[in-house]
Design a protein around this motif. Structure first.
Motif, PDB file in Angstrom:
ATOM      1  N   GLU A   1       8.847  10.245  -5.867  1.00  0.00           N
ATOM      2  CA  GLU A   1       9.603  11.480  -6.065  1.00  0.00           C
ATOM      3  C   GLU A   1       9.269  12.130  -7.408  1.00  0.00           C
ATOM      4  OE1 GLU A   1      11.869  13.171  -4.090  1.00  0.00           O
ATOM      5  OE2 GLU A   1      11.470  11.816  -2.414  1.00  0.00           O
ATOM      6  N   TYR A   2       8.921  11.301  -8.384  1.00  0.00           N
ATOM      7  CA  TYR A   2       8.550  11.812  -9.702  1.00  0.00           C
ATOM      8  C   TYR A   2       7.163  12.453  -9.680  1.00  0.00           C
ATOM      9  CZ  TYR A   2       8.045  11.880 -14.818  1.00  0.00           C
ATOM     10  OH  TYR A   2       7.877  12.270 -16.132  1.00  0.00           O
ATOM     11  N   GLY A   3       6.364  12.080  -8.644  1.00  0.00           N
ATOM     12  CA  GLY A   3       5.074  12.742  -8.485  1.00  0.00           C
ATOM     13  C   GLY A   3       3.845  11.886  -8.728  1.00  0.00           C
ATOM     14  N   ILE A   4       4.003  10.568  -8.781  1.00  0.00           N
ATOM     15  CA  ILE A   4       2.851   9.702  -9.039  1.00  0.00           C
ATOM     16  C   ILE A   4       2.124   9.404  -7.726  1.00  0.00           C
ATOM     17  CG2 ILE A   4       2.097   7.481  -9.959  1.00  0.00           C
ATOM     18  CD1 ILE A   4       4.596   7.540 -11.741  1.00  0.00           C
ATOM     19  N   PRO A   5       0.798   9.566  -7.670  1.00  0.00           N
ATOM     20  CA  PRO A   5       0.033   9.366  -6.435  1.00  0.00           C
ATOM     21  C   PRO A   5      -0.022   7.891  -6.003  1.00  0.00           C
ATOM     22  CG  PRO A   5      -1.203  10.698  -8.020  1.00  0.00           C
ATOM     23  CD  PRO A   5      -0.045  10.097  -8.756  1.00  0.00           C
ATOM     24  N   GLN A   6      -0.181   7.669  -4.693  1.00  0.00           N
ATOM     25  CA  GLN A   6      -0.185   6.324  -4.129  1.00  0.00           C
ATOM     26  C   GLN A   6      -1.253   5.397  -4.727  1.00  0.00           C
ATOM     27  OE1 GLN A   6      -2.551   4.793  -2.082  1.00  0.00           O
ATOM     28  NE2 GLN A   6      -1.380   3.023  -1.325  1.00  0.00           N
ATOM     29  N   PRO A   7      -2.514   5.828  -4.901  1.00  0.00           N
ATOM     30  CA  PRO A   7      -3.508   4.875  -5.420  1.00  0.00           C
ATOM     31  C   PRO A   7      -3.139   4.295  -6.777  1.00  0.00           C
ATOM     32  CG  PRO A   7      -4.588   6.821  -4.500  1.00  0.00           C
ATOM     33  CD  PRO A   7      -3.119   7.132  -4.558  1.00  0.00           C
ATOM     34  N   GLN A   8      -2.592   5.127  -7.652  1.00  0.00           N
ATOM     35  CA  GLN A   8      -2.176   4.643  -8.975  1.00  0.00           C
ATOM     36  C   GLN A   8      -1.004   3.677  -8.859  1.00  0.00           C
ATOM     37  OE1 GLN A   8      -2.089   8.916 -10.604  1.00  0.00           O
ATOM     38  NE2 GLN A   8      -2.490   7.696 -12.434  1.00  0.00           N
ATOM     39  N   LEU A   9      -0.051   4.004  -7.966  1.00  0.00           N
ATOM     40  CA  LEU A   9       1.112   3.139  -7.785  1.00  0.00           C
ATOM     41  C   LEU A   9       0.713   1.793  -7.194  1.00  0.00           C
ATOM     42  CD1 LEU A   9       3.855   5.589  -6.468  1.00  0.00           C
ATOM     43  CD2 LEU A   9       3.767   4.447  -8.688  1.00  0.00           C
ATOM     44  N   ALA A  10      -0.179   1.807  -6.215  1.00  0.00           N
ATOM     45  CA  ALA A  10      -0.610   0.561  -5.578  1.00  0.00           C
ATOM     46  C   ALA A  10      -1.293  -0.358  -6.584  1.00  0.00           C
ATOM     47  CB  ALA A  10      -1.544   0.868  -4.408  1.00  0.00           C
ATOM     48  N   LYS A  11      -2.149   0.203  -7.405  1.00  0.00           N
ATOM     49  CA  LYS A  11      -2.842  -0.594  -8.423  1.00  0.00           C
ATOM     50  C   LYS A  11      -1.848  -1.165  -9.435  1.00  0.00           C
ATOM     51  CE  LYS A  11      -6.503  -0.332 -11.925  1.00  0.00           C
ATOM     52  NZ  LYS A  11      -7.482   0.563 -12.618  1.00  0.00           N
ATOM     53  N   ALA A  12      -0.892  -0.350  -9.856  1.00  0.00           N
ATOM     54  CA  ALA A  12       0.098  -0.785 -10.840  1.00  0.00           C
ATOM     55  C   ALA A  12       0.993  -1.881 -10.274  1.00  0.00           C
ATOM     56  CB  ALA A  12       0.930   0.401 -11.310  1.00  0.00           C
ATOM     57  N   LEU A  13       1.466  -1.714  -9.035  1.00  0.00           N
ATOM     58  CA  LEU A  13       2.364  -2.710  -8.443  1.00  0.00           C
ATOM     59  C   LEU A  13       1.656  -4.052  -8.276  1.00  0.00           C
ATOM     60  CD1 LEU A  13       5.234  -3.111  -7.283  1.00  0.00           C
ATOM     61  CD2 LEU A  13       4.255  -2.693  -5.022  1.00  0.00           C
ATOM     62  N   ALA A  14       0.395  -4.018  -7.918  1.00  0.00           N
ATOM     63  CA  ALA A  14      -0.356  -5.264  -7.717  1.00  0.00           C
ATOM     64  C   ALA A  14      -0.485  -6.070  -9.010  1.00  0.00           C
ATOM     65  CB  ALA A  14      -1.740  -4.945  -7.155  1.00  0.00           C
TER      66      ALA A  14
ATOM     67  N   THR B   1       2.322   7.172 -18.273  1.00  0.00           N
ATOM     68  CA  THR B   1       3.471   8.015 -18.568  1.00  0.00           C
ATOM     69  C   THR B   1       3.946   7.741 -19.996  1.00  0.00           C
ATOM     70  OG1 THR B   1       4.123   7.831 -16.255  1.00  0.00           O
ATOM     71  CG2 THR B   1       5.777   8.671 -17.768  1.00  0.00           C
ATOM     72  N   ASN B   2       4.412   8.761 -20.668  1.00  0.00           N
ATOM     73  CA  ASN B   2       4.942   8.625 -22.018  1.00  0.00           C
ATOM     74  C   ASN B   2       6.349   8.035 -21.916  1.00  0.00           C
ATOM     75  OD1 ASN B   2       6.027   9.301 -24.647  1.00  0.00           O
ATOM     76  ND2 ASN B   2       4.332  10.738 -24.862  1.00  0.00           N
ATOM     77  N   VAL B   3       6.467   6.688 -21.813  1.00  0.00           N
ATOM     78  CA  VAL B   3       7.710   6.054 -21.379  1.00  0.00           C
ATOM     79  C   VAL B   3       8.195   4.969 -22.339  1.00  0.00           C
ATOM     80  CG1 VAL B   3       6.476   4.350 -19.956  1.00  0.00           C
ATOM     81  CG2 VAL B   3       8.859   4.928 -19.404  1.00  0.00           C
ATOM     82  N   THR B   4       9.511   4.874 -22.463  1.00  0.00           N
ATOM     83  CA  THR B   4      10.171   3.733 -23.087  1.00  0.00           C
ATOM     84  C   THR B   4      11.107   3.133 -22.044  1.00  0.00           C
ATOM     85  OG1 THR B   4      10.103   4.561 -25.357  1.00  0.00           O
ATOM     86  CG2 THR B   4      11.833   2.984 -24.843  1.00  0.00           C
TER      87      THR B   4
ATOM     88  N   LEU C   1       9.861  -0.543 -12.334  1.00  0.00           N
ATOM     89  CA  LEU C   1       9.744   0.900 -12.561  1.00  0.00           C
ATOM     90  C   LEU C   1       9.107   1.189 -13.917  1.00  0.00           C
ATOM     91  CD1 LEU C   1      10.321   3.783 -11.638  1.00  0.00           C
ATOM     92  CD2 LEU C   1      12.669   3.520 -12.493  1.00  0.00           C
ATOM     93  N   GLY C   2       9.558   0.475 -14.958  1.00  0.00           N
ATOM     94  CA  GLY C   2       8.963   0.661 -16.278  1.00  0.00           C
ATOM     95  C   GLY C   2       7.479   0.343 -16.277  1.00  0.00           C
ATOM     96  N   HIS C   3       7.101  -0.730 -15.568  1.00  0.00           N
ATOM     97  CA  HIS C   3       5.687  -1.121 -15.495  1.00  0.00           C
ATOM     98  C   HIS C   3       4.866  -0.076 -14.737  1.00  0.00           C
ATOM     99  CE1 HIS C   3       2.186  -3.698 -15.263  1.00  0.00           C
ATOM    100  NE2 HIS C   3       2.171  -3.560 -13.942  1.00  0.00           N
ATOM    101  N   LEU C   4       5.387   0.401 -13.608  1.00  0.00           N
ATOM    102  CA  LEU C   4       4.657   1.420 -12.847  1.00  0.00           C
ATOM    103  C   LEU C   4       4.393   2.656 -13.698  1.00  0.00           C
ATOM    104  CD1 LEU C   4       6.517   1.341  -9.380  1.00  0.00           C
ATOM    105  CD2 LEU C   4       4.362   0.219  -9.979  1.00  0.00           C
ATOM    106  N   LEU C   5       5.431   3.135 -14.375  1.00  0.00           N
ATOM    107  CA  LEU C   5       5.284   4.341 -15.185  1.00  0.00           C
ATOM    108  C   LEU C   5       4.347   4.107 -16.372  1.00  0.00           C
ATOM    109  CD1 LEU C   5       9.012   5.521 -15.135  1.00  0.00           C
ATOM    110  CD2 LEU C   5       7.098   6.566 -13.913  1.00  0.00           C
ATOM    111  N   ASN C   6       4.441   2.937 -16.972  1.00  0.00           N
ATOM    112  CA  ASN C   6       3.585   2.627 -18.113  1.00  0.00           C
ATOM    113  C   ASN C   6       2.120   2.518 -17.692  1.00  0.00           C
ATOM    114  OD1 ASN C   6       3.411   1.789 -21.029  1.00  0.00           O
ATOM    115  ND2 ASN C   6       2.531  -0.038 -20.087  1.00  0.00           N
TER     116      ASN C   6
END
Length: 449
Positions: A287-300, A138-141, A129-134
């Motif tokens: 649910e937080y609102g991040i689009p699928q293409p960005q999530l797919a790239k991040a998870l990979a 996202t402005n994340v810690t 989750l931290g990696h996806l948001l980063n």
């Protein structure tokens, strides 16, 4: 957040959760120092950041700058014994003394907080989750309970609007949090030395769920006795991983959401338990609102957490995997993963039981889980914070294991045990110091060729 003093002293600074918090305060410009029982890679990395760390419990070792109660906050882990001299000093001299979880609650209070709870899967889920948001800026810690392979750290620091934390059920620590989004990955009985009964552990998870902010969202794995947005693998949950296939050693899958289907996610970690961890991290992100293409790239691009199905050696002749698994359900999960990845191979497991109480409480389940491997070698029980319990030994556990190819070994016999084995797949499992032994074994095997 209340005003944090300029100096912060950590008792148990070498712990994975404590050190993440220490790194955070160093980055924020605070003076940081601390005590730990023994030197480690973690304490060395903190010292490289300029943190003063000592390893003898003596008030004389506390730096003078940290002896002013008006300017120093003391943070401790519940694993510290009650007769600790430095902790007693701080408590009797008027210092503000807080548990790590209480400080984490303060740090995350004014941010949008994601909290990951569960008896298994917290660290991997939090790091995903931290990696996806980063990755999506996202402005994340994110405070991690393990060392991320992507960042070589247990802290992701990229702003403070959003925080991601592990919500630890040990000592009911997670009740200091008030998250916006929270998930519960599992509620298997554990920490019965703290809770006594499994029902009390379940109650604590219900109490945690009630700590959500008024407009918060709770995500729960399908089948758990708590209401929330459900997730699961190939079932009728609100969020479901489906059309799962393995391509070149990686999972490829789709995610059915309550409103649509998101296609073609790629995930490199083996095991259905890790796929479940990825799914809930994706669900919270959607649910937080991040689009699928960005999530797919991040998870990979996610590489995992050290000591979570970590390949130490991966060759045609030998595969050596090290994992933190220290509960029967976790051992079952890594067994499923290794069989899925290597269905035609035989596996030697070297396991170090962690805690006398956990070994006693789950002995039959440990025996059943370990019996699934082709060869079993047990180390002595790692005591951590506990004193021995009469008749609870590795010899006693070994007798329960239904496997003709089993034995008790010492740490000095690990290398020879592997060399004498005909098994191509070697696994070291446990939450004690077996991770250190795994590094030694890797070096010895590489040197031996």
């Amino acid at each position: 957040m209340r005003s944090i003093p300029k100096h912060i002293f950590f008792i148990g600074i070498g712990g994975i959760g404590m050190s993440a918090l220490a790194r955070y305060f160093v980055a924020k410009g605070h003076g940081v120092a601390g005590y730990d029982k023994t030197p480690s890679e973690i304490t060395e990395s903190l010292q490289d950041l300029g943190v003063s760390v000592h390893f003898e419990d003596s008030v004389s070792n506390i730096p003078e700058a940290f002896k002013n109660h008006e300017h120093t906050l003391v943070v401790y882990t519940p694993a510290i014994p009650g007769d600790h001299k430095e902790l007693a000093y701080f408590r009797t001299q008027g210092f503000s003394v807080l548990k790590r979880s209480e400080v984490l609650g303060e740090v995350t209070k004014d941010s949008f907080c994601f909290a990951v709870a569960g008896t298994h899967g917290k660290t991997t889920t939090t790091s995903i989750l931290g990696h996806l948001l980063n990755e999506v800026d996202t402005n994340v810690t994110a405070f991690l309970g393990g060392v991320s392979e992507n960042y070589n750290s247990n802290l992701i620091l990229n702003g403070t609007d959003v925080t991601v934390v592990e919500a630890d059920e040990f000592d009911r620590s997670f009740l200091t949090l008030s998250p916006d989004y929270a998930c519960i990955t599992s509620m298997d009985a554990d920490h019965l030395d703290i809770y006594g009964e499994a029902s009390e552990l379940e109650k604590s998870f219900r109490d945690f769920a009630s700590k959500l902010k008024s407009n918060g969202k709770l995500f729960v794995r399908k089948g758990l006795p708590i209401e929330g947005i459900t997730y699961g693998i190939e079932d009728d949950s609100d969020y479901t991983a489906q059309n799962i296939r393995i391509k070149n050693g990686s999972y490829v899958f789709d995610v059915k959401t309550p409103t649509t289907t998101l296609n073609n996610f790629k995930f490199d970690l083996p095991g259905r338990h890790n796929l479940s961890n990825a799914l809930i991290a994706l669900a919270m992100s959607v649910e937080y609102g991040i689009p699928q293409p960005q999530l797919a790239k991040a998870l990979a691009s996610y590489k995992g957490v050290k000591r979570r199905f970590t390949y130490q050696i991966k060759s045609d002749d030998l595969v050596f995997i090290d994992d933190y698994a220290h509960h029967p359900e976790e051992i079952n999960a890594v067994h499923q993963a290794v069989r899925e990845m290597y269905p035609n191979e035989k596996v030697l497991v070297i396991f170090q039981p962690h805690l006398f109480s956990r070994t006693r409480d789950f002995a039959d389940d440990f025996a059943k889980a370990l019996s699934n491997f082709d060869e079993v070698a047990l180390l002595d029980i790692y005591p951590a914070r506990e004193l021995p319990i009469e008749d609870v030994t590795s010899e006693w556990l070994l007798e329960k294991i239904q496997n003709d190819n089993k034995k008790l070994i010492s740490k000095s016999e690990i290398f020879q045990t592997v060399k004498n084995s005909s098994k191509r797949i070697i696994m070291t499992l446990g939450a004690g110091d077996i991770g250190v032994e795994a590094q030694k074994l890797k070096q010895e095997l590489q040197y031996a060729g």
